[in-house]
Design an enzyme around this catalytic site. Structure first.
Site, short mmCIF file in Angstrom:
data_model
loop_
_atom_site.label_atom_id
_atom_site.label_comp_id
_atom_site.label_asym_id
_atom_site.label_seq_id
_atom_site.Cartn_x
_atom_site.Cartn_y
_atom_site.Cartn_z
N CYS A 29 0.85 -1.20 0.00
CA CYS A 29 0.00 0.00 0.00
C CYS A 29 0.88 1.24 0.00
O CYS A 29 0.63 2.20 -0.72
CB CYS A 29 -0.86 0.08 1.25
SG CYS A 29 -1.99 -1.28 1.38
N ASP A 411 41.95 15.11 6.96
CA ASP A 411 42.55 16.42 6.98
C ASP A 411 43.59 16.38 8.11
O ASP A 411 43.47 15.57 9.02
CB ASP A 411 41.40 17.38 7.27
CG ASP A 411 41.86 18.78 7.51
OD1 ASP A 411 42.64 19.27 6.70
OD2 ASP A 411 41.40 19.38 8.49
P1 ADP Z 1 44.76 21.72 6.41
O1 ADP Z 1 43.57 21.82 7.29
O2 ADP Z 1 44.87 20.43 5.69
O3 ADP Z 1 46.03 22.08 7.10
P2 ADP Z 1 43.80 24.10 5.00
O4 ADP Z 1 43.24 24.00 3.62
O5 ADP Z 1 42.85 24.38 6.10
O6 ADP Z 1 44.60 22.76 5.20
O7 ADP Z 1 44.92 25.20 5.01
C1 ADP Z 1 46.06 25.05 4.21
C2 ADP Z 1 47.12 26.05 4.54
O8 ADP Z 1 46.65 27.35 4.22
C3 ADP Z 1 47.46 26.09 6.00
O9 ADP Z 1 48.45 25.16 6.32
C4 ADP Z 1 47.99 27.53 6.13
O10 ADP Z 1 49.30 27.59 5.70
C5 ADP Z 1 47.13 28.29 5.17
N1 ADP Z 1 45.99 28.91 5.81
C6 ADP Z 1 44.69 28.53 5.68
N2 ADP Z 1 43.89 29.34 6.41
C7 ADP Z 1 44.68 30.23 7.03
C8 ADP Z 1 44.46 31.32 7.93
N3 ADP Z 1 43.26 31.66 8.36
N4 ADP Z 1 45.52 31.99 8.36
C9 ADP Z 1 46.75 31.67 7.94
N5 ADP Z 1 47.02 30.67 7.11
C10 ADP Z 1 46.02 29.95 6.64
MG MG Z 2 41.63 22.05 7.86
#
Ligand code: ADP
Ligand code: MG
Length: 714
Positions: A29, A411
Site C-alpha cells: 500500500c 585532513d
Molecule cells: P589543512 O587543514 O589540511 O592544514 P587548509 O586548507 O585548512 O589545510 O589550510 C592550508 C594552509 O593554508 C594552512 O596550512 C595555512 O598555511 C594556510 N591557511 C589557511 N587558512 C589560514 C588562515 N586563516 N591563516 C593563515 N594561514 C592559513
Molecule cells: Mg583544515
C-alpha cells in the site's frame, strides 16, 4: 503538519508537508500510495515511512495548493491526520484479535472433547467447534475486511485485501479452523510489527528523555520549579549535584564535574566552571551550577540530535529502496501465481477445492510484511545506538555508505592533530614581533581556522588591534585585508614572491609556518606546532583492521605532512593542496572505492560534501559541527570513525540477514503449499509471526550489543 522551506533548492520554491495516513501499515500500500501521489500535478517528491505512518510530500506551491494536496492525499491515502496529533492507536483491533484467539481456543477445545453437533439452519449439521471458529474468524476478520474495503474503494491492492480473500475463501470452503487461525495469527503478526515500529520510535524519543522535564529557575530571591518549555533564554537555572541539566546554557556560578555521556558518549566527566558551555542531558556530578540558559528547550543540542536521528530514517538507505522495489514486484507476482494455481489445475480437471486452497495460501505468502518492517527497524536501532555513543548519523543512507568505504581521507590540522596549535612569532624585516603579531591577529579576527585561533590566542594580551578593512579569507591559503590603507596578507609561503633564507631553512626542516607581510614581501613568520591527537594512532590501526586505508590530504607543507604520516603509518600522503585539489583527490579516490572524508567541518566543507560520507568532527554544540557532513562526531575523538564503520557494517549485515531470513521462510511456506501440505495457519505462523519475531529481534540486537565494549576493541 510541518511546514518548512526546503533550504537546498534555491531555484524553485518547494515546500514540504507531513501527514499521517492509515494506509501505511503494509508495504505494498505504501508503495502504491507513493507512486500515485508522485503522479499528482505539482508533487515533486514523496517519502513514506512505514515506521511512523508518515507521508512527507515535497511540492511546488505554484503547482498545487495545500488544500488540493490534502484532498489528493485523502483520495489515495484514506483518512489523514496531521503529524502533531498523537498517532491513533487501534486498541479495538487488538481486542478483536484477542477475541478471535479465545474463540479459536474454545473451538479447538470443543473439537478435542468430541464436539456437539447442531443442526440449526435447514438441517445442515454444524459442529460446535465450527461455530466457534466461524465466529472467531468473523470477529477478528472484521477490521481486516473493513480496511480491505476501504483499500478497494481507493483502488489499492493491499495486504488486507489479500488476507480478506483468504479468510472468505477458507470460510467458503468450509475450512473454519483455517479461517479463524489465519485471522488470529495475522492479527498477532500485525501487532508484533506495530510493536516493533513503536519501540523503534520510542528509542528515538528516549534520546530526548535523558534531559529532565522540569528545572529549578532562580528568580530574584526565589527558586521556582518550572517545566523546561516555560524557561526563556537569559534566565538562570540551578542544577544541584547528581541532577541532570535541563537546558543548554553557560555556567555563571559554581564548578563541577559534568558527565557529557548523553551527548558525546564519553563517560569521563569534564570540569565545568564559570563561562563554560553546558548541555541539556548532561549530568552534574559533584558541585552545584548556576546556568544562564542560552537556548529554548526545543532547540537544545540534545533536541536537535533527536530531531536529526528522527529525520535520518527518512533518508533511506539503498538497501531499503531495494526492499521497496522488490516488494513492488514480489506481491503482484505471487498474486498472479495464486490466480494461476487456482485456475489452471481446475481447468485440467484436478480437484478445484484443493488447488484453490493452495492458491489462498499463496495470497497469504504474498505479504512481505516482516521484510518491510525489519529494514527501518534495524536502521533506527543502529542510528539510535550511534547517537548514544556521540556519533550523529544523519541518514540511513550514510550508515550504509559508511559500511562500504575502503578509504578514509583525513585532513591534518584539527583532525589528526589536536588543532590546538602553538604559535610563535619570528620577525624578519623591520617590524618587531609584537607589531607582526598585532597585524596578524587583527587580520585573523575574521577566520575560524585553527591557525587563526592560535594566533588570536597568542595575541590575547594585546589590548589594541588595528582595524581591518576589506577582509577576505583565501580558503586553503590564508587571509588578507587592509590596515592603515595598506594591504597585508597572512598565509602560505606561496603567497609571497621571495622568501628570505631563514624561512627557506625553516621550511626545509619541516617546520609549519605562515608568513605575515605586504606587497609580496614577508615581514615576519609565525611558527606553528601542533600535536598529534593521542588517539589518532589507535583509531587508524582499528580502521586498517577493518580494511579501511587512511589517506592524508593536507594544505600544509610536504615535510610536515610526511612527518605526521610517518608517525601514524599513513602510506598515502598528498600535501600542499588547495581546497579544490582536496576535492578532486576525493573524486579520484572514489574511483578506487568508497571514500569517507573526516575534517573539522569549518574549512573542509567541499571535501565533506564530495565524499561518499562526510564526517565532521569538532566542538559539540556549535552549529557547524552538527550541521556539516553526513555524520557528526559529537565527541572530539577520532575513534568514533572506526566505531562508526563497524556499526554501519553490522547494521548492513543485520539487514541483509533479515532479508534472506524472511524470504527463506516464505520459500519454506511456499514449499509446503506446493507439496499439498497447505495450511493457512502455518503460512502466517511461519511466514509472518515467526519472520517478524526473528527479524525485529535481530534488528533490536543492534541496539543492545553495540553498547558493549566490543566495538572499542575493533
Ligand atoms: P589543512 O587543514 O589540511 O592544514 P587548509 O586548507 O585548512 O589545510 O589550510 C592550508 C594552509 O593554508 C594552512 O596550512 C595555512 O598555511 C594556510 N591557511 C589557511 N587558512 C589560514 C588562515 N586563516 N591563516 C593563515 N594561514 C592559513
Ligand atoms: Mg583544515
Amino acid at each position: 503538519m510541518v511546514d518548512f522551506m526546503d533550504t537546498k533548492s534555491n531555484a524553485k520554491a518547494r515546500e514540504t508537508r507531513e501527514f499521517r495516513t492509515d494506509s501505511l501499515h503494509c508495504p505494498s500500500c505504501a508503495l502504491q500510495l507513493k507512486r500515485r501521489l508522485a503522479a499528482v500535478q505539482g508533487v515533486e517528491d514523496v517519502e513514506v515511512s512505514l515506521l511512523d505512518g508518515k507521508v512527507r510530500i515535497v511540492y511546488d506551491p505554484a503547482g498545487i495548493g495545500p488544500s488540493d494536496l490534502e484532498r489528493a492525499l485523502s483520495n489515495i491515502g484514506g483518512q489523514i491526520s496531521h503529524v502533531e496529533e498523537e498517532e491513533p492507536h487501534h486498541h479495538a483491533d487488538e481486542r478483536l484479535t484477542a477475541a478471535a484467539g479465545l474463540f479459536l481456543a474454545g473451538g479447538a477445545a470443543a473439537y478435542l472433547s468430541g464436539d456437539v453437533i447442531f443442526a440449526p439452519v435447514g438441517g445442515i449439521a454444524v459442529p460446535l467447534s465450527g461455530l466457534l471458529f466461524g465466529l472467531g474468524a468473523a470477529l477478528g476478520g472484521f477490521p481486516v475486511l473493513k480496511r480491505a474495503w476501504s483499500e478497494l474503494k481507493r483502488r489499492l491492492l493491499g495486504i488486507d485485501l489479500l488476507v480478506s480473500i483468504a479468510i472468505t475463501g477458507a470460510l467458503a470452503l468450509g475450512e473454519s479452523f483455517e479461517a479463524a487461525a489465519l485471522v488470529f495469527l495475522f492479527g498477532v503478526a500485525e501487532w508484533l510489527e506495530e510493536r516493533a515500529a513503536a519501540r523503534a520510535r520510542r528509542s528515538i524519543r528516549d534520546l530526548l528523555d535523558r534531559a529532565p522535564k522540569r528545572v529549578t529557575v532562580i528568580r530574584g530571591e526565589r527558586e521556582v520549579e518550572l517545566p523546561v518549555e516555560a524557561v526563556t533564554p537569559g534566565e538562570v537555572i540551578l542544577v544541584r549535584p547528581g541532577e541532570t541539566i535541563g537546558l543548554d546554557g553557560v555556567v555563571v556560578r559554581g564548578r563541577s564535574s559534568v558527565s557529557e555521556a548523553a551527548i558525546t558518549g564519553e563517560s569521563t566527566p569534564v570540569t565545568k566552571k564559570e563561562g563554560d558551555t553546558v548541555y541539556a542531558g548532561t549530568l552534574v556530578e559533584d558541585g552545584s551550577l548556576e546556568i544562564k540558559v542560552s537556548r529554548p528547550a526545543g532547540e537544545s543540542t540534545l533536541a536537535r540530535i533527536a530531531a536529526l536521528v528522527e529525520e535520518a530514517q527518512h533518508k533511506k538507505a539503498p538497501v531499503e529502496r531495494f526492499v521497496d522495489r522488490f516488494s513492488r514486484y514480489y506481491t503482484p507476482t505471487v498474486v498472479g501465481i495464486a490466480v494461476l494455481v487456482a485456475l489452471v489445475p481446475s481447468l485440467l480437471g484436478l480437484s478445484p477445492r484443493e488447488w484453490i486452497f493452495r492458491a489462498l495460501m499463496l495470497l497469504v505468502i504474498a505479504c512481505p510484511c516482516a521484510l518491510a518492517i525489519s529494514t527501518p527497524v534495524a536502521m533506527v536501532s543502529a542510528l539510535v545506538s550511534a547517537a548514544k555513543r556521540g556519533i550523529l548519523v544523519k541518514g540511513a543512507a550514510a550508515l550504509e555508505a559508511v559500511a562500504g568505504i575502503g578509504f578514509l581521507a583525513l585532513d591534518k590540522t584539527g583532525t589528526l592533530t589536536t588543532g590546538e596549535l602553538r604559535a610563535e612569532v619570528v620577525a624578519l624585516d623591520g617590524l618587531g614581533p609584537r607589531e607582526i603579531l598585532r597585524i596578524a591577529a587583527a587580520l585573523e579576527r575574521g577566520s575560524e581556522h585553527p591557525i587563526a585561533r592560535a594566533i588570536r590566542k597568542l595575541a590575547a594580551d594585546e589590548d589594541f588591534l588595528p582595524p581591518v578593512e576589506g577582509f577576505r579569507a583565501l580558503p586553503g591559503l590564508g587571509v588578507k585585508g587592509q590596515i592603515g590603507g595598506e594591504e597585508y596578507v597572512v598565509g602560505r609561503p606561496e603567497l609571497f614572491r621571495e622568501l628570505p633564507i631563514l624561512v627557506e631553512n625553516l621550511l626545509s626542516q619541516g617546520q609549519s609556518l605562515v608568513l605575515v607581510g605586504k606587497r609580496g614581501r614577508p615581514l615576519g613568520a609565525i611558527l606553528l606546532s601542533d600535536e598529534l591527537r593521542p588517539e589518532a594512532e589507535g583509531a587508524l590501526e582499528a580502521l586498517r583492521k577493518l580494511g579501511v586505508e587512511p589517506v592524508l590530504l593536507t594544505g600544509d607543507r610536504a615535510p610536515v605532512a610526511q612527518r605526521v604520516a610517518a608517525a601514524l603509518g599513513i602510506r598515502e600522503v598528498h600535501a600542499e593542496l588547495l581546497p579544490e585539489e582536496k576535492l578532486s583527490l576525493v573524486e579520484e579516490l572514489k574511483k578506487r572505492g568508497g571514500v569517507a572524508f573526516v575534517g573539522d567541518g569549518i574549512n573542509d566543507a567541499p571535501a565533506l560534501a564530495a565524499a561518499d560520507v562526510g564526517i565532521a568532527m569538532g566542538d559539540i554544540g556549535t552549529d557547524v559541527a552538527i550541521e556539516a557532513g553526513d555524520v557528526a562526531l559529537m565527541r572530539d575523538d577520532l575513534r568514533g570513525v572506526p566505531e562508526l564503520v563497524a556499526l554501519g557494517r553490522r547494521a548492513l549485515r543485520v539487514v541483509r540477514a533479515n532479508i534472506a531470513l524472511s524470504l527463506a521462510l516464505k520459500l519454506v511456506v511456499a514449499g509446503f503449499a506446493f507439496a499439498g501440505l497447505a495450511s493457512l495457519a502455518l503460512a502466517v505462523l511461519i511466514g509472518d509471526v515467526g519472520a517478524t519475531l526473528l527479524v525485529t529481534g535481530n534488528a533490536m540486537r543492534l541496539q543492545r550489543s553495540v553498547l558493549e565494549p566490543k566495538i572499542q576493541e575493533v
